[in-house]
Scaffold this active site. Structure first.
Site: not given
Ligand code: NAP
Length: 246
Positions: A158, A187, A156, A62, A154, A15
């Protein structure tokens, strides 16, 4: 169909940003492994992607567990024969001010966000070295560069990803493997939708472009690093943040 025949593994691909990245690769004809902690959601995403005419498989993973990571890479090589592109996207937050941050929240975030990238990269490099080809793309964050109150763990994790990306790039450049990072700002995903309207308005003030980014904005930068013709670009970071950090 510039990536036809290539195999892409996306962690946390079920997702959010990971799913948008998977969709961008499916549009380019690549085969996909959606590796996520939730097999059910990963399965749904893989089924959706299969309907676009590519091979897409879900895997329960995981990223912080070495044995699970090794197992998923073994299965992928058995099923698909190779791994051309790894996107280390899985990440979590457990926010809190440093003085109140529990050690377990530090360990959990570093374990998934940073150690997870190390474990997946290690398995991917074993396969990619034999292929003499690979693209590793790590999802960092603007907070790696700016810091953010409440996100000691978080930010640290990244920032650690940036060092890991550059070292991977230097160690395997002569084997046809590139390693790069994409650093998103704010985002629109479930992560940011959960914020209060007040906080969202405050954040918007710090973004010169004047809006939150979309998951497709991030996917497009990832696709750039993954392109076969961009093999002379390694150890770099693309910032996708609407100008909030330059
Ligand atoms: P998200 O919607 O929470 O999606 C993260 C996905 O990773 C989820 O499907 C989650 O599964 C899965 N996940 C969690 N723990 C895991 C593990 N131990 N092993 C494998 N999969 C795991 O997050 P997102 O916003 O799309 O973020 C994706 C990446 O972009 C992340 O690295 C985040 O730090 C980075 N990021 C996001 C933003 C932002 O504004 N959204 C900004 C900067 C960076 P569950 O849903 O089942 O937990």
């Amino acid at each position: 169909m510039e990536l036809k025949g290539q195999v892409v593994m996306i962690t946390g691909g079920a997702r959010g940003i990971g799913k948008a990245i998977a969709e961008a690769f499916a549009a380019k004809g690549a085969d996909l492994v959606i590796a996520d902690i939730s097999l059910e959601t990963a399965d749904e995403t893989a089924k959706e992607l299969s309907q676009k005419g590519v091979r897409a498989k879900a895997a329960k993973l995981d990223v912080s567990k070495a044995a699970e990571v090794a197992g998923v890479f073994d299965e992928t090589v058995k099923d698909f024969g190779r791994v051309d592109i790894l996107v280390n996207n899985a990440g979590i937050t457990r926010d809190g001010l440093l003085l109140r941050m529990k050690e377990e929240d530090w360990d959990l975030v570093l374990g998934i966000n940073l150690k997870g990238v190390f474990l997946c990269t290690k398995e991917a490099v074993k396969v990619m070295v034999k292929q003499r080809y690979g693209r590793i793309i790590n999802i960092a964050s603007v907070v790696a560069f700016m810091g953010n109150p409440g996100q000691a763990n978080y930010s640290a994790s990244k920032a650690g990803i940036i060092g890991l990306t550059k070292t991977t790039a230097r160690e395997y450049a002569n084997r046809g493997i590139t390693a790069n990072a994409v650093a998103p700002g704010f985002i629109s995903t479930a992560m940011t939708d959960a914020l209060s309207e007040n906080i969202r308005q405050e954040m918007l003030k710090s973004i010169p472009i004047g809006k939150f980014g979309s998951v497709d904005d991030v996917a497009s930068a990832v696709a750039f690093f993954a392109a076969p013709e961009n093999g002379y670009i390694t150890g770099q970071v693309i910032h996708v943040n609407g100008g909030m950090y330059m």
